[in-house]
Design a protein around this motif. Structure first.
Motif, PDB file in Angstrom:
ATOM      1  N   PHE A 106       0.864  -1.179   0.000  1.00  0.00           N
ATOM      2  CA  PHE A 106       0.000   0.000   0.000  1.00  0.00           C
ATOM      3  C   PHE A 106       0.899   1.226   0.000  1.00  0.00           C
ATOM      4  N   MET A 107       0.828   1.995  -1.061  1.00  0.00           N
ATOM      5  CA  MET A 107       1.620   3.215  -1.209  1.00  0.00           C
ATOM      6  C   MET A 107       0.776   4.365  -0.672  1.00  0.00           C
ATOM      7  N   ALA A 108       1.243   4.984   0.418  1.00  0.00           N
ATOM      8  CA  ALA A 108       0.406   5.949   1.131  1.00  0.00           C
ATOM      9  C   ALA A 108       1.119   7.262   1.391  1.00  0.00           C
ATOM     10  N   VAL A 109       0.296   8.305   1.539  1.00  0.00           N
ATOM     11  CA  VAL A 109       0.763   9.651   1.838  1.00  0.00           C
ATOM     12  C   VAL A 109       0.035  10.129   3.090  1.00  0.00           C
ATOM     13  N   ASP A 110       0.781  10.625   4.069  1.00  0.00           N
ATOM     14  CA  ASP A 110       0.197  11.144   5.305  1.00  0.00           C
ATOM     15  C   ASP A 110      -0.459  12.483   5.013  1.00  0.00           C
ATOM     16  N   CYS A 111      -1.763  12.552   5.227  1.00  0.00           N
ATOM     17  CA  CYS A 111      -2.503  13.782   4.951  1.00  0.00           C
ATOM     18  C   CYS A 111      -3.138  14.371   6.207  1.00  0.00           C
ATOM     19  N   GLY A 112      -2.697  13.947   7.379  1.00  0.00           N
ATOM     20  CA  GLY A 112      -3.226  14.499   8.613  1.00  0.00           C
ATOM     21  C   GLY A 112      -4.697  14.176   8.796  1.00  0.00           C
ATOM     22  N   SER A 113      -5.374  14.992   9.572  1.00  0.00           N
ATOM     23  CA  SER A 113      -6.773  14.710   9.894  1.00  0.00           C
ATOM     24  C   SER A 113      -7.767  15.597   9.160  1.00  0.00           C
ATOM     25  N   GLU A 114      -7.273  16.586   8.438  1.00  0.00           N
ATOM     26  CA  GLU A 114      -8.185  17.502   7.735  1.00  0.00           C
ATOM     27  C   GLU A 114      -8.336  17.106   6.275  1.00  0.00           C
ATOM     28  N   VAL A 115      -9.154  16.082   6.052  1.00  0.00           N
ATOM     29  CA  VAL A 115      -9.443  15.586   4.706  1.00  0.00           C
ATOM     30  C   VAL A 115     -10.953  15.615   4.531  1.00  0.00           C
ATOM     31  N   GLY A 116     -11.407  16.233   3.458  1.00  0.00           N
ATOM     32  CA  GLY A 116     -12.827  16.297   3.163  1.00  0.00           C
ATOM     33  C   GLY A 116     -13.163  15.445   1.956  1.00  0.00           C
ATOM     34  N   PHE A 117     -14.354  14.880   1.954  1.00  0.00           N
ATOM     35  CA  PHE A 117     -14.790  14.008   0.870  1.00  0.00           C
ATOM     36  C   PHE A 117     -16.102  14.486   0.285  1.00  0.00           C
ATOM     37  N   ILE A 118     -16.252  14.338  -1.003  1.00  0.00           N
ATOM     38  CA  ILE A 118     -17.535  14.495  -1.691  1.00  0.00           C
ATOM     39  C   ILE A 118     -17.863  13.100  -2.208  1.00  0.00           C
ATOM     40  N   GLY A 119     -19.081  12.670  -1.965  1.00  0.00           N
ATOM     41  CA  GLY A 119     -19.479  11.316  -2.340  1.00  0.00           C
ATOM     42  C   GLY A 119     -19.401  10.364  -1.153  1.00  0.00           C
ATOM     43  N   HIS A 120     -19.684  10.882   0.042  1.00  0.00           N
ATOM     44  CA  HIS A 120     -19.644  10.062   1.261  1.00  0.00           C
ATOM     45  C   HIS A 120     -20.446   8.777   1.116  1.00  0.00           C
ATOM     46  N   GLU A 121     -21.544   8.849   0.387  1.00  0.00           N
ATOM     47  CA  GLU A 121     -22.417   7.676   0.240  1.00  0.00           C
ATOM     48  C   GLU A 121     -21.745   6.537  -0.524  1.00  0.00           C
ATOM     49  N   TYR A 122     -20.629   6.829  -1.198  1.00  0.00           N
ATOM     50  CA  TYR A 122     -19.900   5.806  -1.946  1.00  0.00           C
ATOM     51  C   TYR A 122     -18.640   5.331  -1.226  1.00  0.00           C
ATOM     52  N   ILE A 123     -18.462   5.771   0.007  1.00  0.00           N
ATOM     53  CA  ILE A 123     -17.294   5.342   0.775  1.00  0.00           C
ATOM     54  C   ILE A 123     -17.680   4.183   1.678  1.00  0.00           C
ATOM     55  N   GLY A 124     -17.061   3.034   1.436  1.00  0.00           N
ATOM     56  CA  GLY A 124     -17.206   1.886   2.325  1.00  0.00           C
ATOM     57  C   GLY A 124     -16.088   1.943   3.346  1.00  0.00           C
ATOM     58  N   ARG A 125     -16.369   1.476   4.543  1.00  0.00           N
ATOM     59  CA  ARG A 125     -15.364   1.476   5.606  1.00  0.00           C
ATOM     60  C   ARG A 125     -15.263   0.080   6.188  1.00  0.00           C
ATOM     61  N   TYR A 126     -14.022  -0.317   6.434  1.00  0.00           N
ATOM     62  CA  TYR A 126     -13.773  -1.637   7.013  1.00  0.00           C
ATOM     63  C   TYR A 126     -12.854  -1.456   8.221  1.00  0.00           C
ATOM     64  N   ALA A 134      -7.586   1.136  13.576  1.00  0.00           N
ATOM     65  CA  ALA A 134      -7.655   1.760  12.251  1.00  0.00           C
ATOM     66  C   ALA A 134      -8.781   1.184  11.406  1.00  0.00           C
ATOM     67  N   GLU A 135      -9.166   1.968  10.407  1.00  0.00           N
ATOM     68  CA  GLU A 135     -10.139   1.513   9.426  1.00  0.00           C
ATOM     69  C   GLU A 135      -9.615   1.835   8.038  1.00  0.00           C
ATOM     70  N   ARG A 136     -10.131   1.122   7.068  1.00  0.00           N
ATOM     71  CA  ARG A 136      -9.751   1.322   5.672  1.00  0.00           C
ATOM     72  C   ARG A 136     -10.984   1.781   4.906  1.00  0.00           C
ATOM     73  N   GLY A 137     -10.769   2.720   3.999  1.00  0.00           N
ATOM     74  CA  GLY A 137     -11.866   3.242   3.211  1.00  0.00           C
ATOM     75  C   GLY A 137     -11.662   2.921   1.739  1.00  0.00           C
ATOM     76  N   PHE A 138     -12.785   2.679   1.057  1.00  0.00           N
ATOM     77  CA  PHE A 138     -12.739   2.318  -0.352  1.00  0.00           C
ATOM     78  C   PHE A 138     -14.000   2.805  -1.040  1.00  0.00           C
ATOM     79  N   CYS A 139     -13.940   2.963  -2.350  1.00  0.00           N
ATOM     80  CA  CYS A 139     -15.110   3.356  -3.136  1.00  0.00           C
ATOM     81  C   CYS A 139     -15.973   2.126  -3.363  1.00  0.00           C
ATOM     82  N   THR A 140     -17.238   2.221  -3.010  1.00  0.00           N
ATOM     83  CA  THR A 140     -18.139   1.079  -3.190  1.00  0.00           C
ATOM     84  C   THR A 140     -18.557   0.890  -4.642  1.00  0.00           C
ATOM     85  N   GLN A 141     -18.260   1.857  -5.502  1.00  0.00           N
ATOM     86  CA  GLN A 141     -18.615   1.746  -6.914  1.00  0.00           C
ATOM     87  C   GLN A 141     -17.515   1.084  -7.743  1.00  0.00           C
ATOM     88  N   CYS A 142     -16.281   1.527  -7.580  1.00  0.00           N
ATOM     89  CA  CYS A 142     -15.189   1.000  -8.408  1.00  0.00           C
ATOM     90  C   CYS A 142     -14.168   0.179  -7.620  1.00  0.00           C
TER      91      CYS A 142
END
Length: 140
Positions: free
Chosen positions: A43-63, A69-77
């Protein structure tokens, strides 16, 4: 390189877009078993702190992959979006979803003790362009 401000990104299909206020431009590779199962490799990752905003919350799955910790993914693609620390709210965004590819620097690896022997970033490999790959498989 200093922290980048106000970076954008999104998933493969565009259902989820994001805005990160602060992006540390260093990319890290996580070789843990869970990350490799999640994305099919490190998993190639970038630390973006805690101030991250999303558009399309309804398409974010969380595990909830662990107690911390939790992992987030797009439920569409299915795009991997983030690894988020529950206590601090800190987001590790998938490097490939950020619109910063030429501004990021790969500088660290974690869980190196779990890295399988079948890959190594220092290996000499055949490098192919997208056009060469499409030509090889007869795709357009």
């Amino acid at each position: 390189m200093t922290d980048q401000k106000t970076s954008h990104g999104g998933c493969l299909c565009g259902a989820v877009t994001l805005l990160a206020t602060t992006v540390k431009p260093m990319v890290g590779a996580c070789h843990c078993n869970m990350c490799r199962k999640w994305v099919g490799g490190p998993f190639m990752a970038v630390d973006c702190g805690s101030e991250v905003g999303f558009i399309g919350h309804e398409y974010i799955g969380r595990y909830a992959s662990s107690e911390w910790a939790e992992r987030g993914f797009c439920t569409q693609c299915g795009s991997a979006l983030f690894y988020k620390l529950k206590e601090s709210g800190q987001y590790m965004l998938a490097a490939g979803i950020l619109d910063l590819e030429n501004q990021l620097h790969f500088d660290h690896q974690v869980f190196i003790d779990e890295k399988p022997n079948y890959y190594c970033f220092s290996n000499k490999t055949k490098n192919m362009t997208g056009a060469e790959l499409f030509a090889l498989y007869g795709a357009e």
